[in-house]
Design an enzyme around this catalytic site. Structure first.
Site, short mmCIF file in Angstrom:
data_model
loop_
_atom_site.label_atom_id
_atom_site.label_comp_id
_atom_site.label_asym_id
_atom_site.label_seq_id
_atom_site.Cartn_x
_atom_site.Cartn_y
_atom_site.Cartn_z
N ARG A 1 0.86 -1.17 0.00
CA ARG A 1 0.00 0.00 0.00
C ARG A 1 0.91 1.23 0.00
NH1 ARG A 1 -3.43 -2.86 -1.41
NH2 ARG A 1 -5.49 -3.25 -0.51
N GLU B 1 -3.37 7.41 -4.03
CA GLU B 1 -3.86 6.78 -5.24
C GLU B 1 -5.26 7.24 -5.60
OE1 GLU B 1 -2.28 2.67 -4.77
OE2 GLU B 1 -4.15 2.19 -5.80
N HIS C 1 -1.22 0.01 -9.84
CA HIS C 1 -1.83 -0.95 -8.90
C HIS C 1 -2.32 -2.20 -9.65
CE1 HIS C 1 -3.81 -1.19 -4.69
NE2 HIS C 1 -3.48 -2.40 -5.12
C1 GLV Z 1 -4.84 -5.36 -3.72
O1 GLV Z 1 -4.18 -4.39 -3.53
C2 GLV Z 1 -5.39 -6.16 -2.67
O2 GLV Z 1 -5.26 -5.79 -1.49
O3 GLV Z 1 -5.99 -7.19 -2.98
#
Ligand code: GLV
Length: 326
Positions: free
Chosen positions: A241, A270, A288
């Protein structure tokens, strides 16, 4: 009168999940690839017994108020669950679930890719070709750093961290890790992985990969001091993250040559990306994509659907989120 439970899905998910949910209840699904606003989400979940959510859905007190007291389960279609106030759910008797396991390999692939892209300057190379700038093979042209015999420091040795270590071993890397607790001796032995303090890991690793969950403890875990502690030849990779890394401090460290480069799949605010990162040639930026394969997204949708319908049927769901001690 229809007694089938209302199941709300707050974003587009693959049919593999929707088909399972449709069997189990009255499905109301957000039918757009645009992210639903909180108001739109609240409208959708009103009266639902199950809510299937995406990581762009904020599950907070307002969401729970809007849903109502009949809500039994929030099934996140993601492994990370920093979008969910799990304690608030628990206080209302709402079970929260996530989708670990099914996205491990896809996410580790992306971490490995970012490591190779950053160390071998692949984004930069691709930009040269696309810009149609003149170029010529040269003995000293666009040299990167090899990773063989180098140390990968993994921050957060869960399933994804271990899957990344497995890949990196095949590429000839040595594995160090820092984690709340050691992994089992058999996994340590399989991966040749050495547990280190964060200080030692940062000071000795050639690539540092962030693979821990985001929470209050890991917010800005990597800030100015941690970046300064890394080798000037080292790279940072983040597929977890964005806010685990202080993005402004990262930009300063990259600009000041405190580290050699970075590969980022996630960003602090983001989808906004710090403008300083856009100007750094030695950073690879992708939007992402950790779990973004057709197969993985279908598996995530299926697992989230099973989590939701199990709870509705009074059965233990496959992957509940542990409730934090308050
Ligand atoms: C993606 O970032 C997830 O947490 O599945």
């Amino acid at each position: 009168m229809n007694a089938r439970p209302r199941i709300a899905v707050t974003g587009r998910i693959p049919d593999a999940g929707l088909d399972i949910l449709r069997e189990a209840g009255e499905l109301v699904a957000w039918d757009s690839l645009d992210v639903a606003s909180p108001q739109q989400v609240h409208e959708l979940v009103r009266g639902a017994a199950a809510a299937v959510t995406l990581l762009t859905t904020k599950v907070d007190e307002a969401f729970l108020d809007a849903a109502g007291a009949q809500l039994k389960v929030v099934a996140n279609v993601a492994v990370g669950y920093n979008n969910i106030d799990v304690a608030a759910c628990a206080r209302r008797g709402v079970l929260a679930t996530n989708t670990p396991g099914v996205l491990t390999e896809a996410t580790a692939d992306i971490a490995m890719s970012l490591m190779l892209m950053a160390t071998r300057r692949l984004g930069e190379g691709e930009r040269v070709i696309r810009s149609q700038a003149p170029w010529q093979w040269g003995m000293f042209y666009m040299l990167g750093s090899g990773i063989q015999g180098r140390q990968l420091g993994i921050v957060g040795m869960g399933e994804i961290g271990c899957a990344l270590a497995r890949r990196a071993r095949v590429f000839g890397m040595d594995i160090a890790y820092s984690n709340r607790r050691p992994v089992s001796p058999s996994i340590e032995a399989e991966l040749g992985a050495q547990l280190m303090s964060m200080d030692e890991l940062l000071a000795t690793s050639d690539v540092v990969s962030i693979n821990c969950p985001y929470n209050a403890t890991t917010h800005h875990l990597i800030g100015a001091a941690e970046l300064a502690a890394m080798k000037p030849t080292a790279y940072l990779v983040n597929t977890a993250r964005g806010a685990i890394v202080d993005e402004a401090a990262l930009v300063a460290a990259l600009q000041g040559g405190e580290i050699a480069g970075a590969g980022l799949d996630v960003f602090e605010n983001e989808p906004a990306v710090h403008p300083g990162l856009l100007e750094c040639e030695h950073v690879v930026l992708i939007p992402h994509l950790g779990s973004a394969t057709i197969e993985t997204r279908a598996a995530m949708a299926r697992l989230a659907a099973h989590n939701a319908i199990n709870v509705l049927s009074g059965i233990e769901p496959p992957t509940p989120i542990p409730v934090p001690a308050e």
